[in-house]
Motif scaffolding. Structure first.
Motif, PDB file in Angstrom:
ATOM      1  N   GLU A   1     -46.096  27.287  -2.241  1.00 18.20           N
ATOM      2  CA  GLU A   1     -45.462  26.378  -1.281  1.00 18.20           C
ATOM      3  C   GLU A   1     -46.464  25.864  -0.256  1.00 18.20           C
ATOM      4  N   ARG A   2     -47.376  26.750   0.158  1.00 11.57           N
ATOM      5  CA  ARG A   2     -48.347  26.394   1.188  1.00 11.57           C
ATOM      6  C   ARG A   2     -49.545  25.623   0.630  1.00 11.57           C
TER       7      ARG A   2
ATOM      8  N   GLN B   1     -57.520  32.457  11.485  1.00 12.53           N
ATOM      9  CA  GLN B   1     -57.567  31.556  10.335  1.00 12.53           C
ATOM     10  C   GLN B   1     -57.092  32.214   9.050  1.00 12.53           C
ATOM     11  N   VAL B   2     -57.373  33.498   8.875  1.00  9.70           N
ATOM     12  CA  VAL B   2     -57.141  34.129   7.581  1.00  9.70           C
ATOM     13  C   VAL B   2     -56.991  35.629   7.783  1.00  9.70           C
ATOM     14  N   PHE B   3     -56.186  36.252   6.924  1.00 12.23           N
ATOM     15  CA  PHE B   3     -56.041  37.706   6.906  1.00 12.23           C
ATOM     16  C   PHE B   3     -56.724  38.232   5.656  1.00 12.23           C
TER      17      PHE B   3
ATOM     18  N   PHE C   1     -49.819  33.086   9.390  1.00  7.81           N
ATOM     19  CA  PHE C   1     -51.197  32.989   8.908  1.00  7.81           C
ATOM     20  C   PHE C   1     -51.242  31.986   7.764  1.00  7.81           C
ATOM     21  N   ASP C   2     -52.141  31.018   7.871  1.00  8.09           N
ATOM     22  CA  ASP C   2     -52.246  30.018   6.814  1.00  8.09           C
ATOM     23  C   ASP C   2     -52.817  30.586   5.521  1.00  8.09           C
ATOM     24  N   HIS C   3     -53.753  31.537   5.644  1.00 14.89           N
ATOM     25  CA  HIS C   3     -54.503  31.969   4.468  1.00 14.89           C
ATOM     26  C   HIS C   3     -54.549  33.486   4.350  1.00 14.89           C
TER      27      HIS C   3
END
Length: 374
Positions: A55-56, A256-258, A296-298
């Motif tokens: 979805e993202r 930005q990211v996990f 979180f986007d990423h």
């Protein structure tokens, strides 16, 4: 779209209510996340995480061209899981400290390869002056203006502040003026006091780590976030760790990211007591983090930690980023990682395409530089 087969599997696993929350974009609770960790049907949890991932980001899988620089492994901390740190830079102890010219040249030698980012992490060296860290960034920036400098973990920032009598804001402002663009997410380990007391009791606390990142975000510095899994933490403590990251992201929006990082047992104080986490555990950790960290986007699978095949598989369990070419990585290789020392861009494309994804080269701020359609 979630398949009918996945819907039925989630129902059989008792995850229907959690599935419905995810599909309606309702935030999961910590209890929901623990339940996702505990359920036996990994494929069902993975399918739900993959739904959110697609979805993202659709079919894109992100990577970048980066080089690692670890200017010193001399460190005053005694983290029991660490295989990288040494007490001094004597040859017999395998400790080292690069002179500034040597460190800069190591980075500049990669310029012909089209690298776009240098990732810098040091040990907590007891005697190096403050100017060593600022001058390192300044010299790289002067010689290579377009390179992105991702440097110094929150643990290092806390150490600098204590050692040199500065606030976090002062440290970060001076580093930013010297060329710092973004920060890596290392040093988070597990936030639970019980765990930190046993595996890393003499470095920045969870609260201090979070405050460094909060300060960085206020100064406009984007950062990464990590979690070390597979030592003595409980599943509830993993979820607590992610919940605290999610709360800070709600507050600042600066992560930005996990990046979940698998514990490597070789060459450290607790390796004999704790085997390397299984692939099953890795995949469920990625899947749960994708579902729980809705802001979180990423989510990144660091292939050096996880291995190439598991990183590839993780692209169907919520992961959308496999890091980069990672030239000159030392920390995980000193912990026994047997993956190659760096990847070529073409090998990354092959790895991603064989996972059914489309390679997308990104920069350090996740701007897409080029989508490599088949």
């Amino acid at each position: 779209m979630l398949s009918n087969l996945a819907h039925r599997a989630l129902e059989r696993a008792g995850l229907g209510p959690i599935r419905d929350k995810v599909l309606s974009k309702e935030r999961l609770t910590e209890e929901d996340a623990v339940r996702l960790f505990e359920v036996k049907d990994l494929a069902a949890v993975g399918a739900l995480a993959n739904h959110v991932r697609e979805e993202r980001h659709g079919n894109l899988a992100f990577y970048n061209r980066n080089v690692h620089l670890n200017p010193t492994n001399v460190c005053v901390a005694s983290c029991k899981f660490c295989s990288f740190a040494r007490l001094d830079d004597q040859e017999a102890s395998e400790g080292y400290t690069f002179q500034l010219d040597e460190a800069v040249e190591k980075v500049l030698s990669r310029k012909p390869l089209g690298v776009t980012e240098v990732h810098i992490v040091c040990g907590l060296h007891p005697t190096l002056p403050w100017e060593y860290y600022t001058e390192l960034l300044r010299r790289i920036r002067a010689a290579w203006p377009e390179i992105a400098l991702k440097a110094y973990t929150a643990v290092e920032i806390h150490f600098f502040a204590q050692k040199f009598g500065k606030s976090y804001a002062q440290v970060l402002t001076e580093l930013k003026a010297a060329g710092l663009d973004t920060m890596p997410g290392g040093g988070a380990e597990i936030f639970a006091k019980r765990v930190r007391r046993k595996i890393c009791d003499d470095k920045a606390t969870a609260e201090e780590w979070l405050e460094v990142h909060r300060t960085a975000h206020r100064l406009g510095i984007k950062t990464n976030a990590t979690m070390l899994y597979g030592t003595i933490e409980t599943l509830a403590e993993r979820v607590d760790h992610m919940a605290r990251l999610r709360a800070l992201q709600d507050e600042t929006g600066g992560f930005q990211v996990f990046i979940p990082l698998a514990f490597h047992p070789e060459h450290n104080m607790i390796g004999k007591a704790f085997p390397k986490p299984t692939g099953y555990d890795g995949l469920r950790t990625y899947a749960v983090s994708r579902l729980f960290l809705d802001n979180f986007d990423h989510v990144k699978a660091y292939w050096v930690s996880l291995g190439e095949r598991m990183a590839q598989t993780a692209l169907s369990f919520g992961v959308d980023d496999v890091d980069g070419t990672v030239l000159e990585e030392r920390i995980y290789h000193m912990a026994g990682s047997h993956v190659p020392q760096g990847q070529t861009e073409s090998s990354f494309h092959r790895l991603i395409r064989l996972a059914g994804r489309v390679p997308a080269e990104r920069d350090s701020l996740y701007h897409v530089l080029k989508v490599h359609e088949a």
